[in-house]
Design a protein around this motif. Structure first.
Motif, PDB file in Angstrom:
ATOM      1  N   LYS A 188       3.866 -13.231  -0.790  1.00  0.00           N
ATOM      2  CA  LYS A 188       2.758 -13.115   0.167  1.00  0.00           C
ATOM      3  C   LYS A 188       2.890 -11.845   1.003  1.00  0.00           C
ATOM      4  O   LYS A 188       1.902 -11.148   1.257  1.00  0.00           O
ATOM      5  CB  LYS A 188       2.710 -14.342   1.085  1.00  0.00           C
ATOM      6  CG  LYS A 188       2.183 -15.581   0.412  1.00  0.00           C
ATOM      7  CD  LYS A 188       2.197 -16.769   1.361  1.00  0.00           C
ATOM      8  CE  LYS A 188       1.774 -18.034   0.630  1.00  0.00           C
ATOM      9  NZ  LYS A 188       1.875 -19.220   1.490  1.00  0.00           N
ATOM     10  N   TRP A 189       4.123 -11.530   1.426  1.00  0.00           N
ATOM     11  CA  TRP A 189       4.343 -10.309   2.206  1.00  0.00           C
ATOM     12  C   TRP A 189       4.005  -9.074   1.365  1.00  0.00           C
ATOM     13  O   TRP A 189       3.377  -8.137   1.852  1.00  0.00           O
ATOM     14  CB  TRP A 189       5.805 -10.254   2.677  1.00  0.00           C
ATOM     15  CG  TRP A 189       6.105  -9.008   3.459  1.00  0.00           C
ATOM     16  CD1 TRP A 189       5.844  -8.773   4.768  1.00  0.00           C
ATOM     17  CD2 TRP A 189       6.703  -7.809   2.934  1.00  0.00           C
ATOM     18  NE1 TRP A 189       6.246  -7.496   5.107  1.00  0.00           N
ATOM     19  CE2 TRP A 189       6.781  -6.880   3.993  1.00  0.00           C
ATOM     20  CE3 TRP A 189       7.184  -7.436   1.694  1.00  0.00           C
ATOM     21  CZ2 TRP A 189       7.327  -5.611   3.847  1.00  0.00           C
ATOM     22  CZ3 TRP A 189       7.722  -6.169   1.543  1.00  0.00           C
ATOM     23  CH2 TRP A 189       7.784  -5.273   2.615  1.00  0.00           C
ATOM     24  N   LEU A 190       4.433  -9.070   0.098  1.00  0.00           N
ATOM     25  CA  LEU A 190       4.120  -7.952  -0.798  1.00  0.00           C
ATOM     26  C   LEU A 190       2.613  -7.800  -0.986  1.00  0.00           C
ATOM     27  O   LEU A 190       2.090  -6.676  -1.000  1.00  0.00           O
ATOM     28  CB  LEU A 190       4.805  -8.138  -2.154  1.00  0.00           C
ATOM     29  CG  LEU A 190       6.307  -7.901  -2.211  1.00  0.00           C
ATOM     30  CD1 LEU A 190       6.839  -8.255  -3.601  1.00  0.00           C
ATOM     31  CD2 LEU A 190       6.666  -6.473  -1.851  1.00  0.00           C
ATOM     32  N   GLN A 191       1.913  -8.904  -1.126  1.00  0.00           N
ATOM     33  CA  GLN A 191       0.462  -8.835  -1.273  1.00  0.00           C
ATOM     34  C   GLN A 191      -0.186  -8.262  -0.019  1.00  0.00           C
ATOM     35  O   GLN A 191      -1.122  -7.457  -0.100  1.00  0.00           O
ATOM     36  CB  GLN A 191      -0.105 -10.227  -1.577  1.00  0.00           C
ATOM     37  CG  GLN A 191       0.194 -10.714  -2.981  1.00  0.00           C
ATOM     38  CD  GLN A 191      -0.243 -12.153  -3.204  1.00  0.00           C
ATOM     39  OE1 GLN A 191      -0.337 -12.948  -2.274  1.00  0.00           O
ATOM     40  NE2 GLN A 191      -0.497 -12.484  -4.472  1.00  0.00           N
ATOM     41  N   SER A 192       0.330  -8.671   1.144  1.00  0.00           N
ATOM     42  CA  SER A 192      -0.190  -8.150   2.409  1.00  0.00           C
ATOM     43  C   SER A 192       0.080  -6.644   2.514  1.00  0.00           C
ATOM     44  O   SER A 192      -0.801  -5.873   2.913  1.00  0.00           O
ATOM     45  CB  SER A 192       0.470  -8.885   3.577  1.00  0.00           C
ATOM     46  OG  SER A 192       0.146  -8.280   4.794  1.00  0.00           O
ATOM     47  N   ILE A 214      -1.750  -0.977   2.153  1.00  0.00           N
ATOM     48  CA  ILE A 214      -1.649   0.336   1.497  1.00  0.00           C
ATOM     49  C   ILE A 214      -2.990   0.705   0.867  1.00  0.00           C
ATOM     50  O   ILE A 214      -3.423   1.863   0.941  1.00  0.00           O
ATOM     51  CB  ILE A 214      -0.504   0.342   0.462  1.00  0.00           C
ATOM     52  CG1 ILE A 214       0.837   0.304   1.187  1.00  0.00           C
ATOM     53  CG2 ILE A 214      -0.584   1.553  -0.456  1.00  0.00           C
ATOM     54  CD1 ILE A 214       2.041   0.087   0.288  1.00  0.00           C
ATOM     55  N   GLN A 215      -3.661  -0.257   0.251  1.00  0.00           N
ATOM     56  CA  GLN A 215      -4.973   0.025  -0.352  1.00  0.00           C
ATOM     57  C   GLN A 215      -5.985   0.435   0.719  1.00  0.00           C
ATOM     58  O   GLN A 215      -6.792   1.347   0.506  1.00  0.00           O
ATOM     59  CB  GLN A 215      -5.469  -1.186  -1.136  1.00  0.00           C
ATOM     60  CG  GLN A 215      -4.748  -1.379  -2.457  1.00  0.00           C
ATOM     61  CD  GLN A 215      -5.200  -2.638  -3.188  1.00  0.00           C
ATOM     62  OE1 GLN A 215      -5.688  -3.581  -2.588  1.00  0.00           O
ATOM     63  NE2 GLN A 215      -5.012  -2.631  -4.501  1.00  0.00           N
ATOM     64  N   GLU A 216      -5.962  -0.248   1.874  1.00  0.00           N
ATOM     65  CA  GLU A 216      -6.862   0.117   2.967  1.00  0.00           C
ATOM     66  C   GLU A 216      -6.550   1.524   3.468  1.00  0.00           C
ATOM     67  O   GLU A 216      -7.454   2.318   3.745  1.00  0.00           O
ATOM     68  CB  GLU A 216      -6.745  -0.890   4.108  1.00  0.00           C
ATOM     69  CG  GLU A 216      -7.323  -2.248   3.780  1.00  0.00           C
ATOM     70  CD  GLU A 216      -6.980  -3.303   4.826  1.00  0.00           C
ATOM     71  OE1 GLU A 216      -6.282  -2.980   5.820  1.00  0.00           O
ATOM     72  OE2 GLU A 216      -7.386  -4.464   4.636  1.00  0.00           O
ATOM     73  N   GLU A 217      -5.260   1.832   3.579  1.00  0.00           N
ATOM     74  CA  GLU A 217      -4.842   3.160   4.022  1.00  0.00           C
ATOM     75  C   GLU A 217      -5.278   4.231   3.017  1.00  0.00           C
ATOM     76  O   GLU A 217      -5.747   5.304   3.402  1.00  0.00           O
ATOM     77  CB  GLU A 217      -3.317   3.171   4.198  1.00  0.00           C
ATOM     78  CG  GLU A 217      -2.786   4.255   5.083  1.00  0.00           C
ATOM     79  CD  GLU A 217      -3.284   4.189   6.521  1.00  0.00           C
ATOM     80  OE1 GLU A 217      -3.457   5.276   7.085  1.00  0.00           O
ATOM     81  OE2 GLU A 217      -3.518   3.091   7.058  1.00  0.00           O
ATOM     82  N   MET A 218      -5.139   3.944   1.737  1.00  0.00           N
ATOM     83  CA  MET A 218      -5.568   4.876   0.695  1.00  0.00           C
ATOM     84  C   MET A 218      -7.071   5.106   0.767  1.00  0.00           C
ATOM     85  O   MET A 218      -7.542   6.238   0.599  1.00  0.00           O
ATOM     86  CB  MET A 218      -5.176   4.354  -0.690  1.00  0.00           C
ATOM     87  CG  MET A 218      -3.719   4.522  -1.024  1.00  0.00           C
ATOM     88  SD  MET A 218      -3.199   3.771  -2.585  1.00  0.00           S
ATOM     89  CE  MET A 218      -4.446   4.245  -3.721  1.00  0.00           C
ATOM     90  N   GLU A 219      -7.823   4.069   1.037  1.00  0.00           N
ATOM     91  CA  GLU A 219      -9.275   4.209   1.143  1.00  0.00           C
ATOM     92  C   GLU A 219      -9.651   5.087   2.338  1.00  0.00           C
ATOM     93  O   GLU A 219     -10.557   5.919   2.241  1.00  0.00           O
ATOM     94  CB  GLU A 219      -9.932   2.824   1.259  1.00  0.00           C
ATOM     95  CG  GLU A 219     -11.424   2.848   1.118  1.00  0.00           C
ATOM     96  CD  GLU A 219     -11.895   3.473  -0.188  1.00  0.00           C
ATOM     97  OE1 GLU A 219     -12.900   4.209  -0.136  1.00  0.00           O
ATOM     98  OE2 GLU A 219     -11.287   3.249  -1.244  1.00  0.00           O
ATOM     99  N   LYS A 220      -8.928   4.922   3.455  1.00  0.00           N
ATOM    100  CA  LYS A 220      -9.171   5.780   4.615  1.00  0.00           C
ATOM    101  C   LYS A 220      -8.883   7.233   4.270  1.00  0.00           C
ATOM    102  O   LYS A 220      -9.651   8.130   4.624  1.00  0.00           O
ATOM    103  CB  LYS A 220      -8.286   5.355   5.793  1.00  0.00           C
ATOM    104  CG  LYS A 220      -8.718   4.116   6.502  1.00  0.00           C
ATOM    105  CD  LYS A 220      -7.769   3.811   7.642  1.00  0.00           C
ATOM    106  CE  LYS A 220      -8.016   2.467   8.244  1.00  0.00           C
ATOM    107  NZ  LYS A 220      -7.026   2.124   9.285  1.00  0.00           N
ATOM    108  N   VAL A 221      -7.768   7.465   3.586  1.00  0.00           N
ATOM    109  CA  VAL A 221      -7.394   8.835   3.223  1.00  0.00           C
ATOM    110  C   VAL A 221      -8.416   9.424   2.255  1.00  0.00           C
ATOM    111  O   VAL A 221      -8.811  10.590   2.383  1.00  0.00           O
ATOM    112  CB  VAL A 221      -5.962   8.874   2.634  1.00  0.00           C
ATOM    113  CG1 VAL A 221      -5.644  10.220   2.025  1.00  0.00           C
ATOM    114  CG2 VAL A 221      -4.938   8.524   3.703  1.00  0.00           C
ATOM    115  N   ARG A 222      -8.859   8.635   1.284  1.00  0.00           N
ATOM    116  CA  ARG A 222      -9.890   9.116   0.353  1.00  0.00           C
ATOM    117  C   ARG A 222     -11.159   9.499   1.105  1.00  0.00           C
ATOM    118  O   ARG A 222     -11.797  10.513   0.815  1.00  0.00           O
ATOM    119  CB  ARG A 222     -10.208   8.042  -0.685  1.00  0.00           C
ATOM    120  CG  ARG A 222      -9.202   7.959  -1.799  1.00  0.00           C
ATOM    121  CD  ARG A 222      -9.681   7.015  -2.905  1.00  0.00           C
ATOM    122  NE  ARG A 222      -8.643   6.819  -3.878  1.00  0.00           N
ATOM    123  CZ  ARG A 222      -8.043   5.674  -4.149  1.00  0.00           C
ATOM    124  NH1 ARG A 222      -8.421   4.568  -3.524  1.00  0.00           N
ATOM    125  NH2 ARG A 222      -7.081   5.602  -5.044  1.00  0.00           N
TER     126      ARG A 222
END
Length: 179
Positions: free
Chosen positions: A60-64, A69-77
């Motif tokens: 669960k922690w890894l999924q979180s 990280i995906q949200e952060e990548m989207e911000k950077v994109r």
């Protein structure tokens, strides 16, 4: 016939032993992946149920973390796209010669020219008169000459010289022509 049930039982025991070894190896591997190395208890000190619970928490922690990280990548994109759009807007504002817009380019040179005139005028007031005559020539230089590359610089300086520094043009510009 008695031999057949013994062989069957023996092969069943052997298969069960292989299955248990496989399960124990799986739990050992799971424990090495899930439990921290500095406080890693042996598999005997932790129950299999507790190990499965810790594994579920870790997953669960890894999924979180993955979601973060995906949200952060989207911000950077999004930032990259925005910066690329800004770069494109600025590039469209550049003239075909590649020189920066005259206002931005000449402001630094103009400041340097003004500072130089001030310092020289303090040394000799006659320099101020000279600077008044040279100023229009300086302005045409900053508007015409391109410094994007050495080739552009040489080409635009020669064009500037032909257009603004020929003898007939200097005669026309002479402030004290009829003195």
């Amino acid at each position: 016939m008695l031999q057949e049930p013994i062989n069957r039982r023996s092969s069943h025991i052997s298969a069960e032993h292989v299955r248990r070894c496989s399960i124990n190896l799986g739990f050992t591997t799971l424990a090495s992946l899930v439990l921290p190395l500095h406080s890693q208890p042996t598999l005997k000190n932790i129950s299999k149920a507790a190990l499965l619970q810790k594994s579920a928490e870790y997953i669960k922690w890894l999924q979180s973390e993955r979601q973060h990280i995906q949200e952060e990548m989207e911000k950077v994109r999004s930032e990259i796209t925005e910066l690329n759009n800004t770069i494109n807007e600025y590039q469209q504002q550049l003239p075909a010669t590649g020189a920066p817009p005259a206002r931005q380019h000449s402001s630094h040179l103009t400041d340097m020219f003004d500072d130089y005139v001030r310092s020289r005028t303090l040394q000799n007031w006659k320099f101020w008169v000279f600077s008044i005559m040279v100023r229009p020539l300086f302005d045409t230089y900053t508007e015409t000459v391109c410094t994007a590359s050495l080739e552009d610089f040489c080409r635009t300086v020669l064009l500037w010289l032909e257009k603004h520094c020929s003898l007939p043009i200097f005669r026309k510009r002479s402030v004290f022509r009829e003195v």
